[in-house]
Design a protein around this motif. Structure first.
Motif, PDB file in Angstrom:
ATOM      1  N   PRO A  58       0.806  -1.236   0.000  1.00 46.57           N
ATOM      2  CA  PRO A  58       0.000   0.000   0.000  1.00 46.57           C
ATOM      3  C   PRO A  58       0.837   1.283   0.000  1.00 46.57           C
ATOM      4  N   GLU A  59       1.955   1.303   0.728  1.00 47.15           N
ATOM      5  CA  GLU A  59       2.729   2.548   0.818  1.00 47.15           C
ATOM      6  C   GLU A  59       4.101   2.434   0.152  1.00 47.15           C
ATOM      7  N   THR A  60       4.272   1.435  -0.695  1.00 44.36           N
ATOM      8  CA  THR A  60       5.575   1.231  -1.343  1.00 44.36           C
ATOM      9  C   THR A  60       5.405   1.016  -2.844  1.00 44.36           C
ATOM     10  N   MET A  61       6.191   1.764  -3.602  1.00 45.36           N
ATOM     11  CA  MET A  61       6.220   1.547  -5.053  1.00 45.36           C
ATOM     12  C   MET A  61       7.654   1.288  -5.484  1.00 45.36           C
ATOM     13  N   GLU A  62       7.797   0.587  -6.616  1.00 43.03           N
ATOM     14  CA  GLU A  62       9.126   0.344  -7.180  1.00 43.03           C
ATOM     15  C   GLU A  62       9.202   0.913  -8.594  1.00 43.03           C
ATOM     16  N   ILE A  63      10.314   1.555  -8.895  1.00 39.71           N
ATOM     17  CA  ILE A  63      10.601   1.896 -10.294  1.00 39.71           C
ATOM     18  C   ILE A  63      11.158   0.615 -10.890  1.00 39.71           C
ATOM     19  N   ILE A  64      10.346  -0.050 -11.672  1.00 41.32           N
ATOM     20  CA  ILE A  64      10.729  -1.384 -12.132  1.00 41.32           C
ATOM     21  C   ILE A  64      11.423  -1.344 -13.492  1.00 41.32           C
ATOM     22  N   ASN A  65      11.242  -0.246 -14.200  1.00 45.00           N
ATOM     23  CA  ASN A  65      11.879  -0.118 -15.520  1.00 45.00           C
ATOM     24  C   ASN A  65      12.094   1.368 -15.798  1.00 45.00           C
ATOM     25  N   ILE A  66      13.312   1.727 -16.137  1.00 44.17           N
ATOM     26  CA  ILE A  66      13.599   3.101 -16.587  1.00 44.17           C
ATOM     27  C   ILE A  66      14.575   2.994 -17.749  1.00 44.17           C
ATOM     28  N   ALA A  67      14.241   3.654 -18.843  1.00 39.36           N
ATOM     29  CA  ALA A  67      15.110   3.577 -20.024  1.00 39.36           C
ATOM     30  C   ALA A  67      14.972   4.837 -20.875  1.00 39.36           C
ATOM     31  N   VAL A  68      16.087   5.230 -21.441  1.00 39.05           N
ATOM     32  CA  VAL A  68      16.136   6.385 -22.350  1.00 39.05           C
ATOM     33  C   VAL A  68      16.842   5.921 -23.619  1.00 39.05           C
ATOM     34  N   VAL A  69      16.299   6.280 -24.763  1.00 38.49           N
ATOM     35  CA  VAL A  69      16.907   5.943 -26.052  1.00 38.49           C
ATOM     36  C   VAL A  69      18.364   6.422 -26.054  1.00 38.49           C
ATOM     37  N   GLN A  70      19.247   5.573 -26.581  1.00 40.77           N
ATOM     38  CA  GLN A  70      20.686   5.822 -26.443  1.00 40.77           C
ATOM     39  C   GLN A  70      21.129   7.243 -26.833  1.00 40.77           C
ATOM     40  N   GLU A  71      20.649   7.741 -27.962  1.00 44.67           N
ATOM     41  CA  GLU A  71      21.095   9.071 -28.439  1.00 44.67           C
ATOM     42  C   GLU A  71      20.663  10.192 -27.491  1.00 44.67           C
ATOM     43  N   TYR A  72      19.682   9.923 -26.631  1.00 48.67           N
ATOM     44  CA  TYR A  72      19.177  10.942 -25.705  1.00 48.67           C
ATOM     45  C   TYR A  72      19.730  10.768 -24.294  1.00 48.67           C
ATOM     46  N   GLN A  73      20.589   9.755 -24.102  1.00 50.40           N
ATOM     47  CA  GLN A  73      21.102   9.494 -22.753  1.00 50.40           C
ATOM     48  C   GLN A  73      22.104  10.557 -22.308  1.00 50.40           C
ATOM     49  N   ASN A  74      22.254  10.664 -20.989  1.00 48.42           N
ATOM     50  CA  ASN A  74      23.205  11.597 -20.368  1.00 48.42           C
ATOM     51  C   ASN A  74      22.886  13.058 -20.667  1.00 48.42           C
ATOM     52  N   LYS A  75      21.591  13.365 -20.817  1.00 47.35           N
ATOM     53  CA  LYS A  75      21.149  14.749 -21.027  1.00 47.35           C
ATOM     54  C   LYS A  75      20.165  15.154 -19.927  1.00 47.35           C
ATOM     55  N   GLY A  76      20.066  14.344 -18.887  1.00 47.22           N
ATOM     56  CA  GLY A  76      19.190  14.699 -17.759  1.00 47.22           C
ATOM     57  C   GLY A  76      17.777  14.135 -17.840  1.00 47.22           C
ATOM     58  N   ILE A  77      17.497  13.359 -18.872  1.00 43.89           N
ATOM     59  CA  ILE A  77      16.113  12.860 -19.030  1.00 43.89           C
ATOM     60  C   ILE A  77      15.799  11.795 -17.966  1.00 43.89           C
ATOM     61  N   GLY A  78      16.754  10.901 -17.716  1.00 45.48           N
ATOM     62  CA  GLY A  78      16.547   9.867 -16.690  1.00 45.48           C
ATOM     63  C   GLY A  78      16.290  10.510 -15.338  1.00 45.48           C
ATOM     64  N   ARG A  79      17.111  11.497 -14.996  1.00 41.12           N
ATOM     65  CA  ARG A  79      16.941  12.205 -13.721  1.00 41.12           C
ATOM     66  C   ARG A  79      15.544  12.847 -13.651  1.00 41.12           C
ATOM     67  N   ASN A  80      15.108  13.487 -14.741  1.00 48.35           N
ATOM     68  CA  ASN A  80      13.785  14.131 -14.737  1.00 48.35           C
ATOM     69  C   ASN A  80      12.647  13.119 -14.669  1.00 48.35           C
TER      70      ASN A  80
END
Ligand code: ACO
Length: 152
Positions: A58-80
């Motif tokens: 009830p009070e716990t969630m998991e980020i089970i999948n996070i992915a950014v297309v390779q050309e867009y990586q390391n531009k802050g999108i994952g963090r946002n």
């Protein structure tokens, strides 16, 4: 580049290729995808990032999948995406957010700690026990799951 991060609507088709960057099992993805809250990052109308939030308790969630297309990586999108996930989880009255990453995921672990997660444990042989194929990342076997948590 104008990137929009929002909750996916029913007609947003999240590319399997993108989800597979974070989880090599299409079978497992199909088991959790429909149950989760999907946040997406879009460049105009193209989905270039995804984050799936799954309620574990009830009070716990998991980020089970996070992915950014390779050309867009390391531009802050994952963090946002993670910032948006924290907001969304708070709205859902969640008190604890969890995430896990494989032992070779040094960059992922850096990002998650920068976002407020702390390491809480290791599930030894998590990947060996669940995935049919051996997973190799950054030149080593992805064998153990590093478990991380944060209080919201
Ligand atoms: N080299 C060094 N550090 C990096 C790199 C890199 N190539 N990429 C990200 N980082 C670190 C940096 O510390 C950065 O912090 P800084 O801005 O202070 O320098 C921080 O991560 C933030 O990075 P973002 O740009 O926000 O991350 P990005 O948009 O690239 O998304 C993600 C990160 C989702 C891990 C992306 O790299 C990706 O899709 N990787 C492949 C799939 C994957 O491994 N997903 C996670 C699996 S675990 C799970 O799904 C629960």
């Amino acid at each position: 580049m104008e990137i929009i991060i929002e909750e996916a609507k029913n007609n947003d088709k999240i590319p399997m290729k993108l989800l597979l960057l974070a989880d090599p099992s299409e079978e497992l993805i199909n088991k959790y995808l429909h149950k989760g809250i999907k946040l997406i990052a879009k460049d105009h109308d193209i989905i270039i990032g995804v984050l799936v939030l799954l309620r574990l308790r009830p009070e716990t969630m998991e980020i089970i999948n996070i992915a950014v297309v390779q050309e867009y990586q390391n531009k802050g999108i994952g963090r946002n995406l993670i910032i948006k996930a924290k907001e969304k989880a708070r709205q859902e009255n969640v008190k604890t957010l969890e995430i896990g990453t494989g032992n070779p995921g040094a960059i992922q672990m850096l990002l998650y700690q920068k976002c407020g997660f702390r390491i809480v444990g290791v599930e030894f042989d998590y990947f060996r026990n669940r995935y049919k194929e051996k997973i190799i990342e950054n030149g080593i076997e992805c064998r153990d799951m590093i478990r991380m948590k944060m209080d919201l």
